[in-house]
Every structure is written in C-alpha cells, then in structure tokens.
Scaffold this motif. Sequence first.
Motif, mmCIF file in Angstrom:
data_model
loop_
_atom_site.group_PDB
_atom_site.id
_atom_site.type_symbol
_atom_site.label_atom_id
_atom_site.label_comp_id
_atom_site.label_asym_id
_atom_site.label_seq_id
_atom_site.Cartn_x
_atom_site.Cartn_y
_atom_site.Cartn_z
ATOM 1 N N HIS A 74 -2.914 4.724 6.680
ATOM 2 C CA HIS A 74 -1.510 4.333 6.791
ATOM 3 C C HIS A 74 -1.365 3.321 7.917
ATOM 4 C CE1 HIS A 74 -1.657 8.301 4.867
ATOM 5 N NE2 HIS A 74 -0.590 7.916 4.204
ATOM 6 N N ASP A 75 -1.920 2.140 7.688
ATOM 7 C CA ASP A 75 -1.966 1.117 8.730
ATOM 8 C C ASP A 75 -0.715 0.256 8.786
ATOM 9 O OD1 ASP A 75 -4.549 1.951 9.331
ATOM 10 O OD2 ASP A 75 -5.446 0.548 7.912
ATOM 11 N N HIS A 76 0.114 0.294 7.752
ATOM 12 C CA HIS A 76 1.199 -0.676 7.646
ATOM 13 C C HIS A 76 2.586 -0.053 7.851
ATOM 14 C CE1 HIS A 76 -2.055 -3.074 6.111
ATOM 15 N NE2 HIS A 76 -2.213 -2.254 5.087
ATOM 16 N N VAL A 77 2.865 1.008 7.134
ATOM 17 C CA VAL A 77 4.178 1.655 7.213
ATOM 18 C C VAL A 77 3.961 3.156 7.143
ATOM 19 C CG1 VAL A 77 5.398 -0.269 6.123
ATOM 20 C CG2 VAL A 77 4.472 1.568 4.697
ATOM 21 N N HIS A 78 5.041 3.904 7.318
ATOM 22 C CA HIS A 78 4.962 5.344 7.117
ATOM 23 C C HIS A 78 6.081 5.762 6.182
ATOM 24 C CE1 HIS A 78 8.086 5.182 10.236
ATOM 25 N NE2 HIS A 78 8.462 6.369 9.796
ATOM 26 N N ARG A 162 -5.313 -8.012 4.060
ATOM 27 C CA ARG A 162 -4.643 -6.900 3.382
ATOM 28 C C ARG A 162 -3.310 -6.590 4.049
ATOM 29 N NH1 ARG A 162 -9.851 -4.459 3.578
ATOM 30 N NH2 ARG A 162 -9.082 -2.909 5.082
ATOM 31 N N ARG A 163 -3.304 -6.595 5.387
ATOM 32 C CA ARG A 163 -2.050 -6.325 6.095
ATOM 33 C C ARG A 163 -1.003 -7.371 5.762
ATOM 34 N NH1 ARG A 163 -5.635 -4.895 10.315
ATOM 35 N NH2 ARG A 163 -5.468 -6.947 11.265
ATOM 36 N N ARG A 164 -1.419 -8.628 5.710
ATOM 37 C CA ARG A 164 -0.481 -9.715 5.425
ATOM 38 C C ARG A 164 0.068 -9.610 3.999
ATOM 39 N NH1 ARG A 164 -1.996 -15.704 7.309
ATOM 40 N NH2 ARG A 164 -1.140 -14.886 9.246
ATOM 41 N N ALA A 168 3.973 -8.804 2.858
ATOM 42 C CA ALA A 168 4.702 -9.680 1.948
ATOM 43 C C ALA A 168 5.274 -8.896 0.783
ATOM 44 C CB ALA A 168 3.773 -10.781 1.433
ATOM 45 N N ALA A 169 4.496 -7.938 0.262
ATOM 46 C CA ALA A 169 4.982 -7.125 -0.848
ATOM 47 C C ALA A 169 6.177 -6.269 -0.417
ATOM 48 C CB ALA A 169 3.863 -6.233 -1.381
ATOM 49 N N LEU A 170 6.125 -5.721 0.780
ATOM 50 C CA LEU A 170 7.245 -4.935 1.286
ATOM 51 C C LEU A 170 8.492 -5.802 1.444
ATOM 52 C CD1 LEU A 170 5.334 -2.852 3.987
ATOM 53 C CD2 LEU A 170 6.232 -2.013 1.814
ATOM 54 N N ALA A 201 -2.608 -12.138 -4.805
ATOM 55 C CA ALA A 201 -3.198 -11.698 -6.066
ATOM 56 C C ALA A 201 -4.532 -11.002 -5.847
ATOM 57 C CB ALA A 201 -3.359 -12.887 -7.013
ATOM 58 N N ARG A 202 -5.313 -11.499 -4.904
ATOM 59 C CA ARG A 202 -6.626 -10.898 -4.653
ATOM 60 C C ARG A 202 -6.495 -9.491 -4.095
ATOM 61 N NH1 ARG A 202 -11.106 -12.630 -0.111
ATOM 62 N NH2 ARG A 202 -12.705 -11.126 -0.732
ATOM 63 N N VAL A 203 -5.561 -9.287 -3.166
ATOM 64 C CA VAL A 203 -5.431 -7.988 -2.515
ATOM 65 C C VAL A 203 -4.716 -6.973 -3.403
ATOM 66 C CG1 VAL A 203 -4.368 -6.757 -0.577
ATOM 67 C CG2 VAL A 203 -5.505 -8.953 -0.195
ATOM 68 N N LEU A 204 -3.645 -7.403 -4.075
ATOM 69 C CA LEU A 204 -2.772 -6.450 -4.762
ATOM 70 C C LEU A 204 -2.896 -6.458 -6.283
ATOM 71 C CD1 LEU A 204 0.377 -6.901 -2.520
ATOM 72 C CD2 LEU A 204 -1.392 -5.138 -2.392
#
Length: 282
Positions: A74-78, A162-164, A168-170, A201-204
């Motif tokens: 859970h590196d990005h959000v909770h 991945r974090r970036r 962006a998706a959030l 596209a590569r990450v998600l």
Amino acid sequence: MTVTTLLKRDSLVVFDYRCSAQPGDAPFAELHDRFSLSYVRKGSFGYQSRGRFSELIAGSILVGHPGDEYVCTHDHVHGDECLSFQFAPDWIEAVGGAPQLWRTGAVPPLAELMVLGELGQAAASGGSDIGLDEMGMLLAARFVATASGRKRKAPPARAADRRRAVAAALWIEAHAGDPIDLESAAAEAGLSPFHFLRLFARVLGVTPHQYLVRSRLRRAARLLAEVPRSVTDIAYDVGFGDLSNFVRSFHRAAGVSPSGFRRAAKGDRKIFQDRLAGFSIR
C-alpha cells in the motif's frame, strides 16, 4: 482489515474487504484459500505473487488461486475496498476455461468486467434484486471468456513509474465527470502526452482514455442500478457529452442497453439469462 461476510454457501462465499493499511506499513505474506475474483471498487494497492507484481486500481480484478502465497503493498493510498467472490472447485469446473487462467494474478480495468462488478456491488448493498450467487457465476463466466483471449501483460515498470501511473489513475477517477483529454492528464502527471500514454498503458494495462471511459461506465452502472433517474441525466452526470455515445459504449461493455441493464438490476433475470444458462447454482 475489516472483513464482512455477505454470503456463505458451500460453493460460494462473498466478502466485503476494507483495508486500513497505510503507506509505509510493512507488508506480510498471505495465502489464497479458494479460487477468487475480487473486484476493486475503491483505492489502489500492489499485489505480488509467483514472481509477478501488479498495481490494482478501481475497476481492476484480483484473481486468486488456492494455495498461492501473495503479498499486498500500500505505497500510494490507503482505504482500498474490494468485493470478493470466492469459489469452490465445483464452480470453477462448471464455468470451464483453462486452469492457468486462475493464476492470472490481476486483470486491468476492463469494461466488460467492471459493469458486472458494479452490478455485484449494487446487489451487495441492496440496490438490486439480482442474487449475489447469480452475480458470482456471471462474473466468473465473463472472466473466463475475457481472460481466455487476452495476452499476458509485459513486466511491470520501475517503482517510480508505477507510483506516477497510479497517481494519474487516481486523478482521472476523481475527475471522471469533468472534461479530460490526454494532454491535460499528461500535464497533471508532469509528462509529455507520448511518454504519459506509454507509461500508463504499460503499468496499468489500459490507456488513459480507456480508463476514463471505464470510470464513467462504472459510475453509470451503479447509478442505473440504484438511482431512479433518467438515462440521459446519468449519461451527462458521469461525463459523457453525447447520449448516443454513452448508449453505444454501455451496450458494448454490458451486452445490453442502459435501460436493459436497469431492468436486470431490478430483477429481470431474462436480460442475462443466456450468460447464466447451463450453470447450476447450489
């Protein structure tokens, strides 16, 4: 982690998962008890199993295989939330498909799965007369049909990328009702449109526009199932600027029109009868 059991049968158990893990909390190994499809309805988290790492965001599906060890990060959000359908082997045999499909790990946000995830959530919250057991079989059958024709994802990008991409998706999810194009999303991420498109596209596993449209379809599916408002109002509220485009996009994703989807949510089982035919629910 708060776990609520929504349905418990010999062949199917449905859980509502609400994770309270914070960025920085130490991850730990867990074990899948059953074959499972967990629909991510909120938040994001990382998933590592069998040497592969995936980022899951709202609309993704986590695929579990009994006996497989995994770790969630859970590196990005909770505050991520999942609706999890967990199947006994007899259900998996009934659905069919190659056994290795259940070691897919993670499926990116796909319109044909997301609308069913939202219908399942509506059923879980009492906003639909469709049974959770029916939804479990329907989702499993659609997953097998969809995953059978998909290629394996490329290896994940660097942690920073991945974090970036997740950030962006959030942002897209939070602003899905607003006018968004590739350039504005790329600017928010601090990248050129070309590099942003490729990284996302590569990450998600989906393009930014695909995720935007599917975020809008997710919201539309939920509103159609639970809110007595016109199809036109819902289309514009979720961000579609053209009613015909919304109807076309929704029909392509759900296999039925928005009105038909609403009737199914209110108990007209004939709408999805062809997808459920041939499967026995115990």
